[in-house]
Write a protein that holds these residues in place. Structure first.
Motif, PDB file in Angstrom:
ATOM      1  N   LEU A 181       0.849  -1.184   0.000  1.00 38.53           N
ATOM      2  CA  LEU A 181       0.000   0.000   0.000  1.00 38.53           C
ATOM      3  C   LEU A 181       0.887   1.238   0.000  1.00 38.53           C
ATOM      4  N   ILE A 182       0.604   2.160  -0.927  1.00 38.07           N
ATOM      5  CA  ILE A 182       1.278   3.456  -0.984  1.00 38.07           C
ATOM      6  C   ILE A 182       0.190   4.521  -0.866  1.00 38.07           C
ATOM      7  N   VAL A 183       0.252   5.315   0.201  1.00 37.47           N
ATOM      8  CA  VAL A 183      -0.719   6.375   0.419  1.00 37.47           C
ATOM      9  C   VAL A 183      -0.052   7.715   0.121  1.00 37.47           C
ATOM     10  N   VAL A 184      -0.671   8.508  -0.730  1.00 39.43           N
ATOM     11  CA  VAL A 184      -0.158   9.828  -1.095  1.00 39.43           C
ATOM     12  C   VAL A 184      -1.050  10.875  -0.429  1.00 39.43           C
ATOM     13  N   HIS A 185      -0.423  11.793   0.317  1.00 37.33           N
ATOM     14  CA  HIS A 185      -1.200  12.776   1.063  1.00 37.33           C
ATOM     15  C   HIS A 185      -0.438  14.078   1.233  1.00 37.33           C
ATOM     16  N   ASP A 186      -1.190  15.131   1.585  1.00 32.27           N
ATOM     17  CA  ASP A 186      -0.603  16.437   1.876  1.00 32.27           C
ATOM     18  C   ASP A 186       0.074  16.397   3.240  1.00 32.27           C
ATOM     19  N   GLU A 187       1.105  17.224   3.414  1.00 37.13           N
ATOM     20  CA  GLU A 187       1.858  17.247   4.671  1.00 37.13           C
ATOM     21  C   GLU A 187       2.227  18.683   5.025  1.00 37.13           C
ATOM     22  N   LEU A 188       1.665  19.179   6.117  1.00 33.12           N
ATOM     23  CA  LEU A 188       1.928  20.544   6.587  1.00 33.12           C
ATOM     24  C   LEU A 188       3.387  20.768   6.981  1.00 33.12           C
ATOM     25  N   ASP A 189       4.040  19.747   7.513  1.00 31.75           N
ATOM     26  CA  ASP A 189       5.387  19.901   8.066  1.00 31.75           C
ATOM     27  C   ASP A 189       6.503  19.718   7.045  1.00 31.75           C
ATOM     28  N   ILE A 190       6.159  19.723   5.776  1.00 32.90           N
ATOM     29  CA  ILE A 190       7.147  19.632   4.702  1.00 32.90           C
ATOM     30  C   ILE A 190       6.983  20.869   3.825  1.00 32.90           C
ATOM     31  N   ASP A 191       8.104  21.467   3.443  1.00 30.23           N
ATOM     32  CA  ASP A 191       8.068  22.687   2.644  1.00 30.23           C
ATOM     33  C   ASP A 191       7.335  22.477   1.319  1.00 30.23           C
ATOM     34  N   PRO A 192       6.589  23.488   0.886  1.00 28.44           N
ATOM     35  CA  PRO A 192       5.916  23.408  -0.410  1.00 28.44           C
ATOM     36  C   PRO A 192       6.924  23.131  -1.527  1.00 28.44           C
ATOM     37  N   GLY A 193       6.480  22.327  -2.483  1.00 27.71           N
ATOM     38  CA  GLY A 193       7.343  22.013  -3.623  1.00 27.71           C
ATOM     39  C   GLY A 193       8.251  20.828  -3.398  1.00 27.71           C
ATOM     40  N   THR A 194       8.235  20.246  -2.200  1.00 22.18           N
ATOM     41  CA  THR A 194       9.092  19.097  -1.900  1.00 22.18           C
ATOM     42  C   THR A 194       8.231  17.924  -1.434  1.00 22.18           C
ATOM     43  N   ILE A 195       8.826  16.749  -1.457  1.00 24.59           N
ATOM     44  CA  ILE A 195       8.133  15.543  -1.003  1.00 24.59           C
ATOM     45  C   ILE A 195       9.064  14.743  -0.105  1.00 24.59           C
ATOM     46  N   ARG A 196       8.485  13.818   0.604  1.00 20.34           N
ATOM     47  CA  ARG A 196       9.233  12.849   1.402  1.00 20.34           C
ATOM     48  C   ARG A 196       8.526  11.509   1.277  1.00 20.34           C
ATOM     49  N   VAL A 197       9.325  10.450   1.232  1.00 20.27           N
ATOM     50  CA  VAL A 197       8.795   9.097   1.154  1.00 20.27           C
ATOM     51  C   VAL A 197       9.265   8.357   2.392  1.00 20.27           C
ATOM     52  N   LYS A 198       8.357   7.592   3.008  1.00 20.60           N
ATOM     53  CA  LYS A 198       8.745   6.801   4.169  1.00 20.60           C
ATOM     54  C   LYS A 198       7.862   5.572   4.279  1.00 20.60           C
ATOM     55  N   PHE A 199       8.263   4.690   5.176  1.00 19.58           N
ATOM     56  CA  PHE A 199       7.475   3.500   5.486  1.00 19.58           C
ATOM     57  C   PHE A 199       7.109   3.569   6.960  1.00 19.58           C
ATOM     58  N   GLY A 200       5.832   3.385   7.253  1.00 21.33           N
ATOM     59  CA  GLY A 200       5.381   3.370   8.637  1.00 21.33           C
ATOM     60  C   GLY A 200       5.360   4.748   9.259  1.00 21.33           C
ATOM     61  N   GLY A 201       5.040   4.774  10.544  1.00 19.10           N
ATOM     62  CA  GLY A 201       4.983   6.025  11.280  1.00 19.10           C
ATOM     63  C   GLY A 201       3.580   6.315  11.755  1.00 19.10           C
ATOM     64  N   GLY A 202       3.427   7.440  12.434  1.00 17.60           N
ATOM     65  CA  GLY A 202       2.134   7.831  12.971  1.00 17.60           C
ATOM     66  C   GLY A 202       1.300   8.590  11.965  1.00 17.60           C
ATOM     67  N   HIS A 203       0.279   9.256  12.469  1.00 17.65           N
ATOM     68  CA  HIS A 203      -0.590  10.023  11.584  1.00 17.65           C
ATOM     69  C   HIS A 203      -0.382  11.527  11.727  1.00 17.65           C
ATOM     70  N   ALA A 204       0.371  11.954  12.736  1.00 13.91           N
ATOM     71  CA  ALA A 204       0.698  13.377  12.944  1.00 13.91           C
ATOM     72  C   ALA A 204      -0.527  14.286  12.884  1.00 13.91           C
ATOM     73  N   GLY A 205      -1.655  13.786  13.375  1.00 16.89           N
ATOM     74  CA  GLY A 205      -2.871  14.588  13.374  1.00 16.89           C
ATOM     75  C   GLY A 205      -3.618  14.630  12.057  1.00 16.89           C
ATOM     76  N   HIS A 206      -3.115  13.941  11.037  1.00 17.58           N
ATOM     77  CA  HIS A 206      -3.779  13.910   9.725  1.00 17.58           C
ATOM     78  C   HIS A 206      -4.918  12.895   9.805  1.00 17.58           C
ATOM     79  N   ASN A 207      -6.142  13.382   9.702  1.00 15.98           N
ATOM     80  CA  ASN A 207      -7.291  12.505   9.914  1.00 15.98           C
ATOM     81  C   ASN A 207      -7.454  11.414   8.860  1.00 15.98           C
ATOM     82  N   GLY A 208      -7.013  11.667   7.642  1.00 18.30           N
ATOM     83  CA  GLY A 208      -7.048  10.624   6.622  1.00 18.30           C
ATOM     84  C   GLY A 208      -6.120   9.478   6.987  1.00 18.30           C
TER      85      GLY A 208
END
Length: 185
Positions: free
Chosen positions: A86-113
């Protein structure tokens, strides 16, 4: 088979908002891979395709962001897809606009989706492609920020991150996490 779920909210009023970065990324993937037919199944719009010998199920849950876990988990069961595919693509407030980060696992950081997916799957162990949208300027409420459409330079940054996210998802499937992080993070 890999399931690539882009998170967002259905409806014209949410199109191309920061919160719909996942939908926009899945749409970019569909365009690149030649997907023209979307099917309504399991509470989501889905499109099937292949990439370098891997079957892909592109998914845009239609249940609104906060309940994305229902359609994602339902489709994973129906297609017998394990969380590590499963690969979930979502918006992230704590990452600068115009950039991305890829990771495996982790919490939800308050992101309800993400919270909804964690709850429905009973695990946090799946891939995430995080599209940077940054924090709102000044005292602008977060909800107003994520539900707004980027303009001017911010729009260029957003579109760049969406396209990078699409490329990262495909690169991840063919090359694994470490190489993907080295190239895109």
């Amino acid at each position: 088979m890999y399931l690539i779920a882009g998170l967002g909210n259905p409806g014209g009023e949410y199109e191309h908002t920061r919160h719909n970065a996942g939908f926009d990324t899945v749409d970019a993937l569909a365009e690149e891979l030649g997907c023209r037919y979307w099917k309504n199944e399991g509470g989501a719009l889905t499109a099937k395709t292949t990439y370098h010998g891997h079957e892909l199920l592109l998914v845009k849950p239609q249940s609104f962001m906060n309940t994305s876990g229902g359609p994602v988990s339902k489709l994973m069961r129906a297609y017998k897809i394990a969380p590590d595919h499963l690969i979930v693509v979502h918006d992230e407030l704590d990452i600068d606009p115009g950039t991305i980060r890829v990771k495996f696992g982790g919490g939800h950081a308050g992101h309800n989706g993400l919270r909804s997916i964690c709850d429905k799957l009973g695990t946090r162990d799946w891939f995430r492609v995080r599209i940077g949208i940054g924090r709102p300027p000044g005292r602008k409420p977060v909800v107003d920020w994520v539900l707004s459409v980027p303009k001017n330079d911010a729009k260029d940054d957003f579109e760049h991150a969406v396209n990078q996210g699409a490329q990262a998802a495909l690169f991840l499937i063919g090359n694994g996490l470490e190489k993907t992080q080295a190239r895109f993070n």
